[in-house]
Design an enzyme around this catalytic site. Structure first.
Site, PDB file in Angstrom:
ATOM      1  N   CYS A   1       0.820  -1.229   0.000  1.00  0.00           N
ATOM      2  CA  CYS A   1       0.000   0.000   0.000  1.00  0.00           C
ATOM      3  C   CYS A   1       0.842   1.263   0.000  1.00  0.00           C
ATOM      4  O   CYS A   1       0.329   2.345  -0.270  1.00  0.00           O
ATOM      5  CB  CYS A   1      -0.944  -0.015   1.191  1.00  0.00           C
ATOM      6  SG  CYS A   1      -2.146  -1.346   1.045  1.00  0.00           S
TER       7      CYS A   1
ATOM      8  N   HIS B   1      -3.312   7.226   1.950  1.00  0.00           N
ATOM      9  CA  HIS B   1      -3.682   5.904   1.432  1.00  0.00           C
ATOM     10  C   HIS B   1      -5.059   5.552   1.989  1.00  0.00           C
ATOM     11  O   HIS B   1      -5.348   5.785   3.169  1.00  0.00           O
ATOM     12  CB  HIS B   1      -2.643   4.869   1.860  1.00  0.00           C
ATOM     13  CG  HIS B   1      -3.075   3.461   1.590  1.00  0.00           C
ATOM     14  ND1 HIS B   1      -3.446   3.045   0.345  1.00  0.00           N
ATOM     15  CD2 HIS B   1      -3.226   2.394   2.422  1.00  0.00           C
ATOM     16  CE1 HIS B   1      -3.810   1.764   0.416  1.00  0.00           C
ATOM     17  NE2 HIS B   1      -3.684   1.351   1.657  1.00  0.00           N
TER      18      HIS B   1
ATOM     19  N   ASN C   1     -10.000  -0.079  -1.018  1.00  0.00           N
ATOM     20  CA  ASN C   1      -8.542  -0.019  -0.991  1.00  0.00           C
ATOM     21  C   ASN C   1      -7.992  -0.607  -2.291  1.00  0.00           C
ATOM     22  O   ASN C   1      -8.027  -1.818  -2.490  1.00  0.00           O
ATOM     23  CB  ASN C   1      -8.045  -0.808   0.226  1.00  0.00           C
ATOM     24  CG  ASN C   1      -6.535  -0.767   0.378  1.00  0.00           C
ATOM     25  OD1 ASN C   1      -5.818  -0.308  -0.518  1.00  0.00           O
ATOM     26  ND2 ASN C   1      -6.047  -1.263   1.496  1.00  0.00           N
TER      27      ASN C   1
HETATM   28  O1  UT7 Z   1      -3.908  -1.171   3.356  1.00  0.00           O
HETATM   29  C1  UT7 Z   1      -3.076  -2.051   4.005  1.00  0.00           C
HETATM   30  C2  UT7 Z   1      -3.185  -1.960   5.443  1.00  0.00           C
HETATM   31  N1  UT7 Z   1      -4.432  -2.507   5.894  1.00  0.00           N
HETATM   32  C3  UT7 Z   1      -5.147  -1.839   6.751  1.00  0.00           C
HETATM   33  O2  UT7 Z   1      -4.793  -0.744   7.119  1.00  0.00           O
HETATM   34  C4  UT7 Z   1      -6.368  -2.515   7.342  1.00  0.00           C
HETATM   35  C5  UT7 Z   1      -6.336  -2.406   8.825  1.00  0.00           C
HETATM   36  N2  UT7 Z   1      -7.410  -3.084   9.504  1.00  0.00           N
HETATM   37  C6  UT7 Z   1      -8.713  -2.665   9.426  1.00  0.00           C
HETATM   38  O3  UT7 Z   1      -9.028  -1.769   8.676  1.00  0.00           O
HETATM   39  C7  UT7 Z   1      -9.723  -3.307  10.347  1.00  0.00           C
HETATM   40  O4  UT7 Z   1      -9.043  -4.096  11.296  1.00  0.00           O
HETATM   41  C8  UT7 Z   1     -10.791  -4.174   9.634  1.00  0.00           C
HETATM   42  C9  UT7 Z   1     -11.693  -3.280   8.832  1.00  0.00           C
HETATM   43  C10 UT7 Z   1     -10.108  -5.207   8.753  1.00  0.00           C
HETATM   44  C11 UT7 Z   1     -11.641  -4.892  10.681  1.00  0.00           C
HETATM   45  O5  UT7 Z   1     -12.234  -3.933  11.554  1.00  0.00           O
HETATM   46  P1  UT7 Z   1     -12.133  -4.110  13.141  1.00  0.00           P
HETATM   47  O6  UT7 Z   1     -12.878  -2.994  13.735  1.00  0.00           O
HETATM   48  O7  UT7 Z   1     -10.679  -4.240  13.476  1.00  0.00           O
HETATM   49  O8  UT7 Z   1     -12.931  -5.445  13.401  1.00  0.00           O
HETATM   50  P2  UT7 Z   1     -12.427  -6.839  14.045  1.00  0.00           P
HETATM   51  O9  UT7 Z   1     -11.545  -7.560  13.081  1.00  0.00           O
HETATM   52  O10 UT7 Z   1     -11.923  -6.574  15.417  1.00  0.00           O
HETATM   53  O11 UT7 Z   1     -13.783  -7.617  14.135  1.00  0.00           O
HETATM   54  C12 UT7 Z   1     -14.858  -7.202  15.002  1.00  0.00           C
HETATM   55  C13 UT7 Z   1     -16.006  -8.163  14.823  1.00  0.00           C
HETATM   56  C14 UT7 Z   1     -15.599  -9.627  14.928  1.00  0.00           C
HETATM   57  O12 UT7 Z   1     -16.658 -10.347  15.522  1.00  0.00           O
HETATM   58  P3  UT7 Z   1     -16.629 -10.740  17.077  1.00  0.00           P
HETATM   59  O13 UT7 Z   1     -15.376 -11.558  17.243  1.00  0.00           O
HETATM   60  O14 UT7 Z   1     -16.557  -9.425  17.812  1.00  0.00           O
HETATM   61  O15 UT7 Z   1     -17.904 -11.477  17.256  1.00  0.00           O
HETATM   62  C15 UT7 Z   1     -15.480 -10.057  13.497  1.00  0.00           C
HETATM   63  O16 UT7 Z   1     -15.670 -11.431  13.300  1.00  0.00           O
HETATM   64  O17 UT7 Z   1     -16.562  -7.995  13.518  1.00  0.00           O
HETATM   65  C16 UT7 Z   1     -16.590  -9.267  12.852  1.00  0.00           C
HETATM   66  N3  UT7 Z   1     -16.381  -9.037  11.413  1.00  0.00           N
HETATM   67  C17 UT7 Z   1     -17.380  -8.735  10.584  1.00  0.00           C
HETATM   68  N4  UT7 Z   1     -18.713  -8.605  10.767  1.00  0.00           N
HETATM   69  C18 UT7 Z   1     -19.455  -8.277   9.696  1.00  0.00           C
HETATM   70  C19 UT7 Z   1     -15.217  -9.042  10.744  1.00  0.00           C
HETATM   71  N5  UT7 Z   1     -15.427  -8.760   9.447  1.00  0.00           N
HETATM   72  C20 UT7 Z   1     -16.768  -8.566   9.327  1.00  0.00           C
HETATM   73  C21 UT7 Z   1     -17.610  -8.247   8.251  1.00  0.00           C
HETATM   74  N6  UT7 Z   1     -18.928  -8.108   8.466  1.00  0.00           N
HETATM   75  N7  UT7 Z   1     -17.121  -8.045   6.989  1.00  0.00           N
END
Ligand code: UT7
Length: 328
Positions: free
Chosen positions: A115, A255, A285
């Site tokens: 990225c 980004h 992204n």
């Molecule tokens: O560009 C390269 C660099 N990449 C980035 O900068 C990405 C960095 N990371 C992120 O942007 C975020 O971590 C994500 C958008 C990928 C995820 O968001 P988050 O707020 O960190 O969510 P999480 O992974 O902590 O998940 C929270 C909950 C989980 O459920 P439980 O365990 O709380 O029951 C996940 O299973 O949300 C659930 N979850 C979803 N629910 C609905 C994860 N993905 C989804 C989804 N839809 N697509």
């Protein structure tokens, strides 16, 4: 006065197909509300069709750039392509782009910095202009992320889209262009954002395919924490070393990985959201293409002399920032 590398044109290309949050919700257990509130993404573009690759999008962006800047292909001295989704392992996608556009025999190569790829490529292209070696350098960021996304993994498939955008760099002696750049990396972060298969460590086998090793693996929350800190840090660093305050900056060009990471960076820089280039809601992204696609979207709002801060963080880990004085 010394020579700086001015961006003298920008052009993007986005495939027609729009993958909405509603369609994703038919593929994995997700919904529009979750995706919008956690990432700010509403839809993304997908390159459909047999035989269509990253180079095809880059070619459209480069052709548009040449036309727009009234540049003949024969005038280009160097082309650098930033991508994590090259058409092939080798040859370089840059070589293929030059062939398809009809830019004969020049040096061309790919840069892989995920990225942060566009900022790595911009920083590299800048050196060739600043030394006086070359007069016209094209830097293109292009990624067909849909080719490495696992559309059964709801934690990653909602994030990425396809797209390309290119800039032309030319010498400037009036102080416009890329004034300063920072690039950095920390390979100990590799395990948190990686495609495990296909390289020399895990060459393709039936097993690597069965184990889904040819698609993106991301430990989202871990990357998020690092991204929030590092992107804000590098943006603040480039401002400090160039004695810029939030008031001096016309736009932050971040980004586009997650709207929440962008908001945190803006807060750290002391700039309001009205000064943030944002198109993540439309394209998601697009990895190496996000920053030039932002420039393309906001081009009509920019004025000669505007101070822009570009900032990125991504796989590697890699990060980068550039301070650019807009040249037109
Ligand atoms: O560009 C390269 C660099 N990449 C980035 O900068 C990405 C960095 N990371 C992120 O942007 C975020 O971590 C994500 C958008 C990928 C995820 O968001 P988050 O707020 O960190 O969510 P999480 O992974 O902590 O998940 C929270 C909950 C989980 O459920 P439980 O365990 O709380 O029951 C996940 O299973 O949300 C659930 N979850 C979803 N629910 C609905 C994860 N993905 C989804 C989804 N839809 N697509």
């Amino acid at each position: 006065m010394s020579i700086t590398a001015a961006i003298t044109g920008v052009c993007g290309y986005l495939p027609d197909y729009v993958l909405t949050n509603a369609e994703l919700a038919t593929m994995v257990d997700t919904n529009d509300e979750w995706i919008m509130s956690r990432t700010g993404i509403k839809e993304r573009r997908i390159l459909k069709g047999e035989g269509k690759a990253t180079s095809d999008m880059a070619v459209e962006a480069v052709k548009g750039l040449l036309e727009k800047t009234n540049t003949d292909a024969s005038e280009i001295d160097l082309l650098i392509c930033a991508t994590v989704t090259p058409d092939y392992f080798f040859p370089s996608t840059a070589n293929i782009i030059c062939d398809k556009v009809g830019i004969p025999n020049i040096g061309s190569f790919d840069i892989l910095a995920a990225c942060s790829g566009f900022l790595y490529a911009l920083t590299t292209g800048t050196q060739y202009i600043e030394t006086g070696k070359y007069k016209k350098v094209i830097v293109v960021g292009a990624d067909k992320m849909s080719s490495i996304v696992d559309y059964t993994d709801r934690t990653t498939c909602i994030l990425f889209g396809d797209g390309a955008a290119a800039v032309l760099l030319e010498p400037n002696t009036e102080g416009f262009g890329v004034i300063d750049s920072i690039i950095g990396s920390d390979g100990s972060g590799a395990k948190h954002l990686i495609m495990h298969g296909g390289g020399s460590l895990n060459p393709p086998t039936h097993q690597t395919v069965d184990n889904r090793m040819h698609t993106i693996f991301q430990d989202g929350p871990w990357v998020f924490k690092f991204a929030v800190t590092k992107m804000a840090e590098v943006a603040a660093q480039i401002m400090e070393q160039n004695h810029l305050t939030g008031d001096d900056v016309a736009y932050l060009v971040p980004h586009q990985a997650n709207k929440r990471i962008i908001e945190a960076t803006a807060r750290r820089m002391g700039v309001g959201m009205d000064k943030i280039m944002l198109n993540i809601h439309k394209y998601g992204n697009t990895t190496a293409a996000t920053i030039p696609l932002c420039l393309w979207d906001y081009e009509s709002k920019l004025k000669k002399g505007d101070n822009l801060v570009f900032a990125a963080f991504g796989g590697g880990f890699t990060w980068g920032a550039s301070y650019v004085k807009w040249a037109y």
